[in-house]
Each structure stands twice: as C-alpha cells, then as structure tokens.
Design a protein around this motif. Structure first.
Motif, PDB file in Angstrom:
ATOM      1  N   ALA A  54       4.094   9.981  -7.422  1.00  0.00           N
ATOM      2  CA  ALA A  54       5.008  10.191  -8.553  1.00  0.00           C
ATOM      3  C   ALA A  54       4.222  10.489  -9.830  1.00  0.00           C
ATOM      4  O   ALA A  54       4.627  11.350 -10.624  1.00  0.00           O
ATOM      5  CB  ALA A  54       5.889   8.959  -8.748  1.00  0.00           C
ATOM      6  N   GLN A  55       3.101   9.809 -10.020  1.00  0.00           N
ATOM      7  CA  GLN A  55       2.260  10.062 -11.201  1.00  0.00           C
ATOM      8  C   GLN A  55       1.725  11.489 -11.181  1.00  0.00           C
ATOM      9  O   GLN A  55       1.745  12.184 -12.189  1.00  0.00           O
ATOM     10  CB  GLN A  55       1.093   9.065 -11.235  1.00  0.00           C
ATOM     11  CG  GLN A  55       0.104   9.289 -12.355  1.00  0.00           C
ATOM     12  CD  GLN A  55       0.658   8.924 -13.708  1.00  0.00           C
ATOM     13  OE1 GLN A  55       1.500   8.049 -13.822  1.00  0.00           O
ATOM     14  NE2 GLN A  55       0.189   9.597 -14.739  1.00  0.00           N
ATOM     15  N   MET A  56       1.278  11.952 -10.024  1.00  0.00           N
ATOM     16  CA  MET A  56       0.744  13.309  -9.921  1.00  0.00           C
ATOM     17  C   MET A  56       1.860  14.357 -10.115  1.00  0.00           C
ATOM     18  O   MET A  56       1.640  15.400 -10.722  1.00  0.00           O
ATOM     19  CB  MET A  56       0.051  13.525  -8.577  1.00  0.00           C
ATOM     20  CG  MET A  56      -1.217  12.720  -8.398  1.00  0.00           C
ATOM     21  SD  MET A  56      -2.464  13.132  -9.613  1.00  0.00           S
ATOM     22  CE  MET A  56      -2.669  11.588 -10.455  1.00  0.00           C
ATOM     23  N   ALA A  57       3.071  14.052  -9.640  1.00  0.00           N
ATOM     24  CA  ALA A  57       4.196  14.958  -9.858  1.00  0.00           C
ATOM     25  C   ALA A  57       4.552  15.036 -11.336  1.00  0.00           C
ATOM     26  O   ALA A  57       4.885  16.111 -11.853  1.00  0.00           O
ATOM     27  CB  ALA A  57       5.405  14.499  -9.045  1.00  0.00           C
ATOM     28  N   GLN A  58       4.440  13.903 -12.026  1.00  0.00           N
ATOM     29  CA  GLN A  58       4.714  13.892 -13.464  1.00  0.00           C
ATOM     30  C   GLN A  58       3.686  14.742 -14.205  1.00  0.00           C
ATOM     31  O   GLN A  58       4.027  15.470 -15.136  1.00  0.00           O
ATOM     32  CB  GLN A  58       4.695  12.465 -13.994  1.00  0.00           C
ATOM     33  CG  GLN A  58       4.971  12.377 -15.480  1.00  0.00           C
ATOM     34  CD  GLN A  58       4.862  10.967 -16.019  1.00  0.00           C
ATOM     35  OE1 GLN A  58       4.433  10.057 -15.318  1.00  0.00           O
ATOM     36  NE2 GLN A  58       5.234  10.791 -17.266  1.00  0.00           N
ATOM     37  N   VAL A  59       2.424  14.670 -13.786  1.00  0.00           N
ATOM     38  CA  VAL A  59       1.385  15.486 -14.423  1.00  0.00           C
ATOM     39  C   VAL A  59       1.695  16.965 -14.234  1.00  0.00           C
ATOM     40  O   VAL A  59       1.577  17.765 -15.173  1.00  0.00           O
ATOM     41  CB  VAL A  59      -0.006  15.151 -13.848  1.00  0.00           C
ATOM     42  CG1 VAL A  59      -1.050  16.143 -14.319  1.00  0.00           C
ATOM     43  CG2 VAL A  59      -0.410  13.746 -14.235  1.00  0.00           C
ATOM     44  N   ASP A  60       2.105  17.332 -13.023  1.00  0.00           N
ATOM     45  CA  ASP A  60       2.455  18.736 -12.776  1.00  0.00           C
ATOM     46  C   ASP A  60       3.608  19.183 -13.672  1.00  0.00           C
ATOM     47  O   ASP A  60       3.571  20.282 -14.242  1.00  0.00           O
ATOM     48  CB  ASP A  60       2.833  18.944 -11.301  1.00  0.00           C
ATOM     49  CG  ASP A  60       1.649  18.857 -10.370  1.00  0.00           C
ATOM     50  OD1 ASP A  60       0.495  18.994 -10.850  1.00  0.00           O
ATOM     51  OD2 ASP A  60       1.863  18.668  -9.155  1.00  0.00           O
ATOM     52  N   ALA A  61       4.615  18.348 -13.789  1.00  0.00           N
ATOM     53  CA  ALA A  61       5.778  18.709 -14.604  1.00  0.00           C
ATOM     54  C   ALA A  61       5.406  18.845 -16.075  1.00  0.00           C
ATOM     55  O   ALA A  61       5.825  19.794 -16.751  1.00  0.00           O
ATOM     56  CB  ALA A  61       6.878  17.662 -14.427  1.00  0.00           C
ATOM     57  N   VAL A  62       4.593  17.917 -16.574  1.00  0.00           N
ATOM     58  CA  VAL A  62       4.195  17.972 -17.977  1.00  0.00           C
ATOM     59  C   VAL A  62       3.278  19.167 -18.229  1.00  0.00           C
ATOM     60  O   VAL A  62       3.404  19.852 -19.253  1.00  0.00           O
ATOM     61  CB  VAL A  62       3.521  16.644 -18.405  1.00  0.00           C
ATOM     62  CG1 VAL A  62       2.892  16.755 -19.779  1.00  0.00           C
ATOM     63  CG2 VAL A  62       4.540  15.516 -18.389  1.00  0.00           C
ATOM     64  N   LEU A  83       0.832  -1.197   0.000  1.00  0.00           N
ATOM     65  CA  LEU A  83       0.000   0.000   0.000  1.00  0.00           C
ATOM     66  C   LEU A  83       0.871   1.253   0.000  1.00  0.00           C
ATOM     67  O   LEU A  83       0.579   2.221  -0.702  1.00  0.00           O
ATOM     68  CB  LEU A  83      -0.932  -0.002   1.217  1.00  0.00           C
ATOM     69  CG  LEU A  83      -1.942   1.119   1.283  1.00  0.00           C
ATOM     70  CD1 LEU A  83      -2.889   1.066   0.094  1.00  0.00           C
ATOM     71  CD2 LEU A  83      -2.729   1.029   2.578  1.00  0.00           C
ATOM     72  N   GLY A  84       1.957   1.236   0.768  1.00  0.00           N
ATOM     73  CA  GLY A  84       2.886   2.363   0.784  1.00  0.00           C
ATOM     74  C   GLY A  84       3.528   2.586  -0.574  1.00  0.00           C
ATOM     75  O   GLY A  84       3.666   3.724  -1.029  1.00  0.00           O
ATOM     76  N   GLN A  85       3.893   1.504  -1.238  1.00  0.00           N
ATOM     77  CA  GLN A  85       4.489   1.616  -2.571  1.00  0.00           C
ATOM     78  C   GLN A  85       3.467   2.160  -3.568  1.00  0.00           C
ATOM     79  O   GLN A  85       3.800   2.982  -4.423  1.00  0.00           O
ATOM     80  CB  GLN A  85       5.015   0.252  -3.041  1.00  0.00           C
ATOM     81  CG  GLN A  85       5.693   0.296  -4.388  1.00  0.00           C
ATOM     82  CD  GLN A  85       6.909   1.207  -4.414  1.00  0.00           C
ATOM     83  OE1 GLN A  85       7.688   1.244  -3.480  1.00  0.00           O
ATOM     84  NE2 GLN A  85       7.051   1.967  -5.479  1.00  0.00           N
ATOM     85  N   ALA A  86       2.212   1.724  -3.441  1.00  0.00           N
ATOM     86  CA  ALA A  86       1.166   2.230  -4.341  1.00  0.00           C
ATOM     87  C   ALA A  86       0.955   3.727  -4.123  1.00  0.00           C
ATOM     88  O   ALA A  86       0.760   4.480  -5.084  1.00  0.00           O
ATOM     89  CB  ALA A  86      -0.130   1.466  -4.106  1.00  0.00           C
ATOM     90  N   ALA A  87       1.003   4.168  -2.865  1.00  0.00           N
ATOM     91  CA  ALA A  87       0.854   5.598  -2.573  1.00  0.00           C
ATOM     92  C   ALA A  87       2.024   6.392  -3.153  1.00  0.00           C
ATOM     93  O   ALA A  87       1.826   7.490  -3.707  1.00  0.00           O
ATOM     94  CB  ALA A  87       0.751   5.822  -1.070  1.00  0.00           C
ATOM     95  N   GLN A  88       3.227   5.852  -3.075  1.00  0.00           N
ATOM     96  CA  GLN A  88       4.384   6.532  -3.654  1.00  0.00           C
ATOM     97  C   GLN A  88       4.280   6.597  -5.178  1.00  0.00           C
ATOM     98  O   GLN A  88       4.614   7.622  -5.784  1.00  0.00           O
ATOM     99  CB  GLN A  88       5.673   5.819  -3.247  1.00  0.00           C
ATOM    100  CG  GLN A  88       6.035   5.994  -1.797  1.00  0.00           C
ATOM    101  CD  GLN A  88       7.266   5.186  -1.405  1.00  0.00           C
ATOM    102  OE1 GLN A  88       7.770   4.381  -2.184  1.00  0.00           O
ATOM    103  NE2 GLN A  88       7.740   5.404  -0.196  1.00  0.00           N
ATOM    104  N   ASP A  89       3.796   5.520  -5.788  1.00  0.00           N
ATOM    105  CA  ASP A  89       3.613   5.516  -7.239  1.00  0.00           C
ATOM    106  C   ASP A  89       2.578   6.554  -7.658  1.00  0.00           C
ATOM    107  O   ASP A  89       2.747   7.242  -8.664  1.00  0.00           O
ATOM    108  CB  ASP A  89       3.194   4.131  -7.728  1.00  0.00           C
ATOM    109  CG  ASP A  89       4.289   3.095  -7.571  1.00  0.00           C
ATOM    110  OD1 ASP A  89       5.457   3.484  -7.351  1.00  0.00           O
ATOM    111  OD2 ASP A  89       3.974   1.888  -7.650  1.00  0.00           O
ATOM    112  N   PHE A  90       1.505   6.670  -6.879  1.00  0.00           N
ATOM    113  CA  PHE A  90       0.465   7.653  -7.183  1.00  0.00           C
ATOM    114  C   PHE A  90       1.026   9.072  -7.059  1.00  0.00           C
ATOM    115  O   PHE A  90       0.766   9.920  -7.914  1.00  0.00           O
ATOM    116  CB  PHE A  90      -0.731   7.465  -6.249  1.00  0.00           C
ATOM    117  CG  PHE A  90      -1.812   8.482  -6.455  1.00  0.00           C
ATOM    118  CD1 PHE A  90      -2.621   8.430  -7.569  1.00  0.00           C
ATOM    119  CD2 PHE A  90      -2.017   9.490  -5.535  1.00  0.00           C
ATOM    120  CE1 PHE A  90      -3.621   9.371  -7.776  1.00  0.00           C
ATOM    121  CE2 PHE A  90      -3.012  10.427  -5.726  1.00  0.00           C
ATOM    122  CZ  PHE A  90      -3.820  10.368  -6.854  1.00  0.00           C
TER     123      PHE A  90
END
Length: 96
Positions: free
Chosen positions: A41-49, A32-39
C-alpha cells in the motif's frame, strides 16, 4: 511464598486469555502478511503521488515527504530480508 491474593490476581489476569470466544492474537504469519500488505500500500501511494506530481495535481512537498516515507519502508524491508537470509545461512551451517 504464594498467597491466596497472588493466586487470585494471577487467575484474573489469565482468565481473559482462556475465555471461549475471545479473539485470538494474530499469528506471526498473519503479522508478516499484514506487514507485506502495508508495504504494498505504501508503494502504491508513492506511485499515485509521483503520477500526481508529474501531472501537476500533487504538490512537490507531498511528493518529497512520500518518497522519504517510502525510503524508510524500503530500508526496513531490506533489513528484514537480510536478517531472514542470515538466519537461513546459519541453519545451513549447522552440523547435522
């Protein structure tokens, strides 16, 4: 009836699970912790793009693709949250 061959196969299959020093499978909390970190990271990628698209460094196609991926990730997180809340409410309704 269990034959000696079946027992030997079962033993060899279970042997790696009890071997000292073998890496343990991740616990549900770690998953669950890894899934939260992946999420995150996905949201950070959206911000960067999105920032790159506003400044002209990122192409629009990549922005649309990233937003679609983030929408799927957000829907997944919301579905998991809904299931957790539903399970919690079920526990509260149980008679003591």
């Amino acid at each position: 009836m269990i034959t000696a061959f079946d027992a030997a196969n079962a033993y060899s299959a279970a042997r790696s699970a009890v071997r000292p020093g073998s890496p343990a499978a991740p616990s549900p909390v770690e998953k669950l912790g890894q899934a939260a970190q992946d999420f995150a990271a996905q949201m950070a990628q959206v911000d960067a793009v999105a920032t790159g698209a506003m400044t002209g460094r990122t192409d629009t196609h990549q922005l649309v693709q990233t937003i679609a991926e983030s929408q799927l990730a957000m829907e997944t997180v919301v579905a998991i949250r809904d299931k957790v809340v539903e399970a919690y409410q079920e526990i509260l309704r149980m008679p003591v």
